[in-house]
Design a protein around this motif. Structure first.
Motif, short mmCIF file in Angstrom:
data_model
loop_
_atom_site.label_atom_id
_atom_site.label_comp_id
_atom_site.label_asym_id
_atom_site.label_seq_id
_atom_site.Cartn_x
_atom_site.Cartn_y
_atom_site.Cartn_z
N SER A 182 -69.29 8.55 0.61
CA SER A 182 -68.66 7.93 -0.52
C SER A 182 -67.19 8.27 -0.72
O SER A 182 -66.93 9.41 -0.77
N GLU A 183 -66.65 7.51 -1.31
CA GLU A 183 -65.23 7.55 -1.81
C GLU A 183 -65.17 8.01 -3.45
O GLU A 183 -64.09 7.99 -3.72
N ASP A 241 -65.19 9.82 -6.92
CA ASP A 241 -64.60 11.13 -7.24
C ASP A 241 -65.46 12.00 -8.00
O ASP A 241 -65.37 13.09 -8.59
N ARG A 268 -70.30 11.61 -5.77
CA ARG A 268 -69.80 12.05 -4.23
C ARG A 268 -70.82 13.08 -3.63
O ARG A 268 -70.64 13.39 -2.48
N THR A 319 -68.26 14.26 -9.47
CA THR A 319 -68.82 15.46 -8.91
C THR A 319 -69.63 16.45 -9.90
O THR A 319 -70.02 17.45 -9.50
#
Length: 494
Positions: A367-368, A370, A362, A372
């Protein structure tokens, strides 16, 4: 007992060695090797390891919002831990040259792969294709003098570690046989669908630092793992795991075992990985997912995991072998390296971690994905890389992971400064290939922080156990401890 002057001299030599021969030490280290230190008692001398350990203790505080229910799946087994050299000798195998094998088909393949990784001091895990030969080897291992049985499998080991925190309720889903069920912490909940009549066994061949077999000498302590494990290999418990989440209502999911499918062949893993992605996608978007990686050799498979799985999880944990292989499989930074030479370069590690979060995470606001958070661990140091705005308490998280690596390897409740040594680089850079910042280690504040774009890196050294009692499960303990001290922020920036 060492003389006082000898201690100071040896410490100075050790620091010089750790600094790889550079004539100038970081200023904050000079205090710990000053001649004045030789005039104090051994108990009061400024030892780098004790200073770092004390600093860790002051930095490690639980987050404001803690996990209460953690679901862990899906690989579980019983580990049979034996001396690698001793078992191979008992199998009438002679030492010789090493050679890596993606899949083991015979005792000779086992010997060659074991030697290959022993001479590098590197951990590895392989599938043994011949069921009957594996059973005979397993029987010999269980009967070998000094063999020990432990809870095994990344999920079960992470579950065991999490269960040491009384406030946490832990659900474990995986192929749990009667022996494993008996060994699990009583605080762990196992759904009925995970129970099976027989246990899966994994053989852990350990070796010590400096141990020799023929012309092969291990540069550091580590282990070689192999099994003929179909239940874990097919991730047969995955659907049961996801189905049990609705009733358990976890606030964190920890997933492992994808590496076990690699040995089942391309046709199986291609099909099963699609089913795994569909199952993982069924987990509520409000529940963070941590993916624990492990040793793999198939670049296509690793690339598929990168493309299909990493974007739908929140966090991953991995070591230096897995990090480099991931970059090699995806054409990332430093993919030309065949292997790490000695302690992995911090700047190169930083480059790959940033690439992961930019390419599959991300870090890009549009961006989609998840992903992180990446928790990287190697023998000498750990790095936590997180996209800004998503995670809190990461100073405590990275130090907690390093502390448990030191204490668990030595078999002590707390870090014993006399049993560990500093092997981390004292000076390093934030990157290897772009505009970079020179950084150094401060023992009194042993977490170095730097930023690259919207990604923050937290690095801390590991106090390496001089004579480790057991190396299996250290990565799982590190990731579990790091997660316990991590806090997912409720307000998301994007």
């Amino acid at each position: 007992m060492w003389r006082k002057a000898s201690v100071a001299a040896l410490l100075a030599l050790a620091v010089g060695y750790l600094y790889h021969g550079c004539p100038e030490l970081p200023e904050q280290l000079l205090h710990y090797i000053s001649p004045a230190s030789s005039h104090s008692s051994p108990q009061s001398q400024h030892r780098l390891e004790q200073v770092i350990s004390n600093a860790w203790d002051s930095l490690i505080t639980l987050p404001t919002r803690q996990w209460t229910r953690v679901a862990v799946g899906v690989n579980a087994c019983v580990d049979v831990v034996v001396s690698g050299v001793g078992l191979l000798q008992a199998l009438a195998l002679d030492p010789g040259s090493g050679l890596d094998h993606e899949v083991l088909h015979s005792k000779e393949d086992l010997r060659e792969a074991f030697v290959h990784f022993m001479e590098r001091g590197a951990a590895a895990e392989r599938f043994f294709s011949d069921k009957e030969v594996f059973r005979r080897i397993a029987r010999a291992a269980a009967e070998y003098p000094g063999a020990k049985l432990y809870v095994g499998g990344n999920a079960a080991l992470i579950g065991q570690k999490l269960a040491t925190y009384p406030a946490l309720m832990v659900l474990l889903c995986g192929p749990v046989g009667p022996k494993l069920h008996e060994m699990l912490d009583e605080q762990i909940v196992v759904p009925p669908g995970s129970l099976q009549e027989t246990d899966e066994y994994h053989l852990i061949l350990e070796y010590k630092a400096g141990e020799q077999w023929g012309s092969t000498r291990a540069p550091q302590a580590n282990r070689f793992i192999f099994s003929h494990d179909v239940s874990n290999g097919e991730m047969s418990s995955l659907e049961t795991f996801v189905a049990s989440l609705e009733e358990f209502q976890p606030d964190l999911v920890v997933l492992s075992g994808l590496h076990m499918m690699e040995g089942q062949g391309r046709q199986l893993w291609e099909e099963r990985l699609k089913e795994a992605v569909a199952a993982i996608s069924d987990i509520g978007k409000d529940i963070p997912i941590h993916l624990e990686l492990a040793s793999m050799t198939d670049r296509d498979y690793m690339n598929s995991i990168m493309q299909e799985v990493m974007p739908i999880v929140s966090s991953i944990g991995l070591n230096e072998q897995e990090l480099l292989f991931l970059s090699q499989a995806g054409g990332g930074p430093h993919a030309h390296l065949a292997t790490w030479k000695g302690v992995p370069d911090v700047g190169q590690v930083s480059d790959i971690l940033l690439w992961i979060l930019e390419r599959h995470g991300r870090s890009d606001p549009s961006s989609e994905a998840d992903l992180t958070r990446v928790h990287f661990h190697t023998l000498a140091y750990h790095v936590l890389a997180t996209v800004d705005g998503y995670w809190a308490n990461q100073v405590a998280a990275v130090t907690a992971g390093a502390r448990v690596a030191s204490s668990q390897a030595c078999g002590t409740r707390t870090v014993d400064a006399t049993k560990v040594e500093l092997k981390a680089p004292l000076r390093f850079h934030s990157s290897h290939s772009e505009a970079r910042v020179a950084l150094s280690l401060d023992p009194a504040a042993p977490v170095t922080v730097w930023r690259r774009g919207n990604v923050t890196f937290h690095m801390t050294p590991v106090l390496v156990c001089k004579q480790p009692l057991r190396t299996v499960g250290l990565g799982d303990a590190i990731s579990a401890e790091g997660l316990v001290y991590s806090e997912l922020k409720s307000q998301q920036p994007f």
